[in-house]
Design an enzyme around this catalytic site. Sequence first.
Site, PDB file in Angstrom:
ATOM      1  N   GLY A  59      31.922  44.317  52.473  1.00 22.89           N
ATOM      2  CA  GLY A  59      33.356  44.451  52.767  1.00 22.89           C
ATOM      3  C   GLY A  59      33.988  43.223  53.391  1.00 22.89           C
ATOM      4  O   GLY A  59      34.003  42.157  52.780  1.00 22.89           O
ATOM      5  N   LYS A 110      23.932  44.451  46.410  1.00 21.96           N
ATOM      6  CA  LYS A 110      24.434  43.448  47.346  1.00 21.96           C
ATOM      7  C   LYS A 110      23.326  42.490  47.765  1.00 21.96           C
ATOM      8  O   LYS A 110      23.509  41.270  47.815  1.00 21.96           O
ATOM      9  CB  LYS A 110      25.021  44.155  48.576  1.00 21.96           C
ATOM     10  CG  LYS A 110      26.171  45.108  48.230  1.00 21.96           C
ATOM     11  CD  LYS A 110      26.559  45.994  49.420  1.00 21.96           C
ATOM     12  CE  LYS A 110      27.565  47.056  48.976  1.00 21.96           C
ATOM     13  NZ  LYS A 110      27.795  48.092  49.996  1.00 21.96           N
ATOM     14  N   GLY A 131      34.325  63.215  50.169  1.00 20.43           N
ATOM     15  CA  GLY A 131      34.625  62.181  49.181  1.00 20.43           C
ATOM     16  C   GLY A 131      33.943  60.853  49.476  1.00 20.43           C
ATOM     17  O   GLY A 131      34.361  59.805  48.993  1.00 20.43           O
ATOM     18  N   ASP A 135      23.283  50.707  45.300  1.00 19.71           N
ATOM     19  CA  ASP A 135      24.464  49.944  45.696  1.00 19.71           C
ATOM     20  C   ASP A 135      24.092  48.864  46.713  1.00 19.71           C
ATOM     21  O   ASP A 135      24.495  47.706  46.587  1.00 19.71           O
ATOM     22  CB  ASP A 135      25.498  50.918  46.292  1.00 19.71           C
ATOM     23  CG  ASP A 135      26.629  50.222  46.994  1.00 19.71           C
ATOM     24  OD1 ASP A 135      27.566  49.792  46.294  1.00 19.71           O
ATOM     25  OD2 ASP A 135      26.584  50.075  48.232  1.00 19.71           O
ATOM     26  N   VAL A 166      30.085  42.166  48.703  1.00 23.56           N
ATOM     27  CA  VAL A 166      28.996  42.336  49.665  1.00 23.56           C
ATOM     28  C   VAL A 166      29.549  42.550  51.069  1.00 23.56           C
ATOM     29  O   VAL A 166      30.209  41.666  51.625  1.00 23.56           O
ATOM     30  CB  VAL A 166      28.056  41.117  49.662  1.00 23.56           C
ATOM     31  CG1 VAL A 166      26.909  41.332  50.648  1.00 23.56           C
ATOM     32  CG2 VAL A 166      27.507  40.855  48.269  1.00 23.56           C
ATOM     33  N   LYS A 220      29.875  44.495  42.775  1.00 23.63           N
ATOM     34  CA  LYS A 220      28.478  44.120  43.028  1.00 23.63           C
ATOM     35  C   LYS A 220      27.556  44.513  41.884  1.00 23.63           C
ATOM     36  O   LYS A 220      26.612  43.811  41.559  1.00 23.63           O
ATOM     37  CB  LYS A 220      28.011  44.731  44.342  1.00 23.63           C
ATOM     38  CG  LYS A 220      27.973  46.247  44.356  1.00 23.63           C
ATOM     39  CD  LYS A 220      28.537  46.837  45.629  1.00 23.63           C
ATOM     40  CE  LYS A 220      30.035  46.706  45.673  1.00 23.63           C
ATOM     41  NZ  LYS A 220      30.713  47.582  46.623  1.00 23.63           N
ATOM     42  N   GLU A 227      33.338  37.605  47.409  1.00 19.42           N
ATOM     43  CA  GLU A 227      33.135  37.950  48.828  1.00 19.42           C
ATOM     44  C   GLU A 227      33.214  39.456  49.047  1.00 19.42           C
ATOM     45  O   GLU A 227      32.459  40.021  49.842  1.00 19.42           O
ATOM     46  CB  GLU A 227      34.184  37.234  49.684  1.00 19.42           C
ATOM     47  CG  GLU A 227      34.042  37.420  51.185  1.00 19.42           C
ATOM     48  CD  GLU A 227      32.779  36.777  51.725  1.00 19.42           C
ATOM     49  OE1 GLU A 227      31.804  37.522  51.930  1.00 19.42           O
ATOM     50  OE2 GLU A 227      32.759  35.548  51.946  1.00 19.42           O
ATOM     51  N   THR A 286      41.825  51.953  46.252  1.00 20.89           N
ATOM     52  CA  THR A 286      42.164  51.569  47.633  1.00 20.89           C
ATOM     53  C   THR A 286      42.188  50.056  47.815  1.00 20.89           C
ATOM     54  O   THR A 286      43.081  49.530  48.474  1.00 20.89           O
ATOM     55  CB  THR A 286      41.158  52.162  48.636  1.00 20.89           C
ATOM     56  OG1 THR A 286      39.843  51.830  48.220  1.00 20.89           O
ATOM     57  CG2 THR A 286      41.291  53.662  48.740  1.00 20.89           C
ATOM     58  N   VAL A 287      41.238  49.354  47.219  1.00 21.57           N
ATOM     59  CA  VAL A 287      41.182  47.905  47.443  1.00 21.57           C
ATOM     60  C   VAL A 287      42.366  47.213  46.776  1.00 21.57           C
ATOM     61  O   VAL A 287      43.005  46.328  47.369  1.00 21.57           O
ATOM     62  CB  VAL A 287      39.851  47.324  46.933  1.00 21.57           C
ATOM     63  CG1 VAL A 287      39.797  45.827  47.193  1.00 21.57           C
ATOM     64  CG2 VAL A 287      38.680  48.026  47.599  1.00 21.57           C
TER      65      VAL A 287
END
Lengths: 428, 428
Positions: free
Chosen positions: A136, A207, A189, A203, A134, A107, A131, A14-15
């Site tokens: 979003g 960060k 999901g 997770d 951490v 991260k 950037e 997605t990113v």
Amino acid sequence: MAKSLRLGIAGLGTVGVGLIKIIQDNADMLTMRTGTSISISAVSARSAGKDRGVDIAAYAWEDDPVALATRDDVDVFVELIGGDAGPALAATEAAIAAGKHVVTANKAMLALHGQALALAAEDAGVNLRFEAAVAGGIPIIKSLTEGLAGNNITRIMGVMNGTCNYILTRMETAGLSYDEVFEEANQLGYLEADPNLDVGGIDAAHKLVLLSAIAFGTQVDFDGAVLEGIGRITIEDIRAAGEMGYRIKLLGVTQMTDTGLSQTMRPCLVPQSSPLAQLDGGTNMIVVEGDSVGQVVLRGAGAGEGPTASAVIGDVMDIARGINIPVFGQPANTLKSAPAVQTAVESPFYIRLNLRDEAGAMAQVSTALADAGVSIDRMRQDGQQDATAPVLIETHPTSRQTLNAAIKAIEVTGVAIHSPVVLRIENL
Amino acid sequence: MAKSLRLGIAGLGTVGVGLIKIIQDNADMLTMRTGTSISISAVSARSAGKDRGVDIAAYAWEDDPVALATRDDVDVFVELIGGDAGPALAATEAAIAAGKHVVTANKAMLALHGQALALAAEDAGVNLRFEAAVAGGIPIIKSLTEGLAGNNITRIMGVMNGTCNYILTRMETAGLSYDEVFEEANQLGYLEADPNLDVGGIDAAHKLVLLSAIAFGTQVDFDGAVLEGIGRITIEDIRAAGEMGYRIKLLGVTQMTDTGLSQTMRPCLVPQSSPLAQLDGGTNMIVVEGDSVGQVVLRGAGAGEGPTASAVIGDVMDIARGINIPVFGQPANTLKSAPAVQTAVESPFYIRLNLRDEAGAMAQVSTALADAGVSIDRMRQDGQQDATAPVLIETHPTSRQTLNAAIKAIEVTGVAIHSPVVLRIENL
């Protein structure tokens, strides 16, 4: 005549797709703002044929991210593969060695290898920017490294895992158990392949330790962080917290103490009136406290295609503008190694425990707490007719160490059916 | 061997003193983070002898800020004099002409002369930076110009004047009239020499128009902003808003529409549950909406020695690090001139009016609203026995233009004792 900056993007989830959309849709804006033409030379992902909803035909394809990272026509390697080692790390190392700038959203990789990568990048004179790793779209790395750089940071707190936030909020609003909501999140999901990364607090701690390094000028120290997941939180805890005026959030806190660096990522009770308590779903919030600036709060979407891609392109634009500052805000070879400690700052605690149905059980708990020096602010046990109903205790402020001793003493008595659930109450 | 950057500071009020303290107390940290030794060469203020609580004996003294700004031993001119023209402007222009970087906290000067100063600075190849001019310690300029630069910004909203926030909050909590709290604020030294800068919304609008320029790539246009102060807000308005579930805040909104740029700074009703509603005293909040990032919220102290000095030193550190980007995020000679418009976005409105004690007065108001196409959501008049008690109306969503026509029609009837108070309701 604009300069040019050519990207190689590894990872088309997605990113990556969001980043490609921004570059395709806003080319003129990016050039106007940076004086540089930002383009994509090549991409890499696991499956070349997959339809991702963006046209990547114009970009060269590489199966191997290391090959991508070192291409002659790549100035910036954008690492969106993920994972703390493996191809992500190999390609990042290869990119730096080849004199390429790196922008990453990873991260986990930085939490475990950040110091070595920062040293390598600074040696090579290239940027390593993160950037997107951490919170979003929230520009927290830039704010800490640059905007607030004139401050001695005293403390940073944050809610930085959307999945945990979703689970806790959903348990509360739907009155469902942890297991039920966990399964629901799985179906939707929302969970990582290894769900413990989310619900175990790992997770979010990845960060937090990156923020610590910038804030305190210390080497990234994930091993020194104290983690506790949300798996033991029950609907009773959430309800009891609510009735006491609190909500439960997975809260990260990092601060430098006289004896060392305290980094914790744990479910905590925060007052319902606190901005932290009012976060829903995927919204992240970070509270930065500095000696000059006081308290600054940043809030925004902590994940998702658009927000995370916004952070990645921001880093790319900084590189296009010629900005090159140390990875963690000061040269990596000056970052100190600080001992990991637990903060000695006292706070009230919430305790839930279930007692065996035997005479004097409650008295033994009270005695154990009193003997350890923990005093009770309020206590309740609903359904007094049912001796197995959970006992809920809010203590007066005490240190974690003192409390741990009291809990151990309770366990020794054998009256508790399970190890008590203990949550810090953060009045902020 | 660290490079050096030498400051000349004009204006030794709270912010200037705060800046000197940071530089004196944190020299090593600043050098570590920037690779540059940041020092003060000279200072200037109205009174050389005054005790300001910091030792300035080591710095050269200049009576004339223009002389200070152009000294050979000054690399960065820090303008903390204030005022939209006069010595602040003269010294800023002189500094740029002499090839000095400029850091300023002067929103008024930039709101009125920002375009000309940006052109001059970019021509000269020097920085002109102004993080401290908007929302004190909140790194909003950096976030907009850099961190969120990959976004098409769709809207920015903010509460950016602590004095107005203080007055409105204090009226509510103490149940005092506007005049009483105004006098109280005056006694406490909270008001500018010209209080209308604060309570008239001018100071806050100065800030808003700077954000517009960055967000939309437009030339700073203070004249195009629509301003309305808080002077007509009564305790009845605050109470009525509270009973309807709202609080009143001086809210700035800037957005680009199909027909032009809409910039408004006006008291509005915002839902009590909104983060904007929960701001107290001097806390500022800015909400940025971008096409990729979604909504990002920044909150912090909007004024004061430490927070504002934090923003100034952040800008100085950027210069020390060699960062030089266009003043408003893209070259000043590419900033467009956008026509000023009022947004056509519809919203509900709050109306308060006092009617003459005559039969049919209320019917005439209702008719005027209906004829103009404004429909009433709810209406109340407390103390029905007293026909002069204020009538409070909440409308269904309508445009400002439609509402203005309705208000004019009401005024024509002559049944209103004074021009109705009209406040937009922003449901955010």
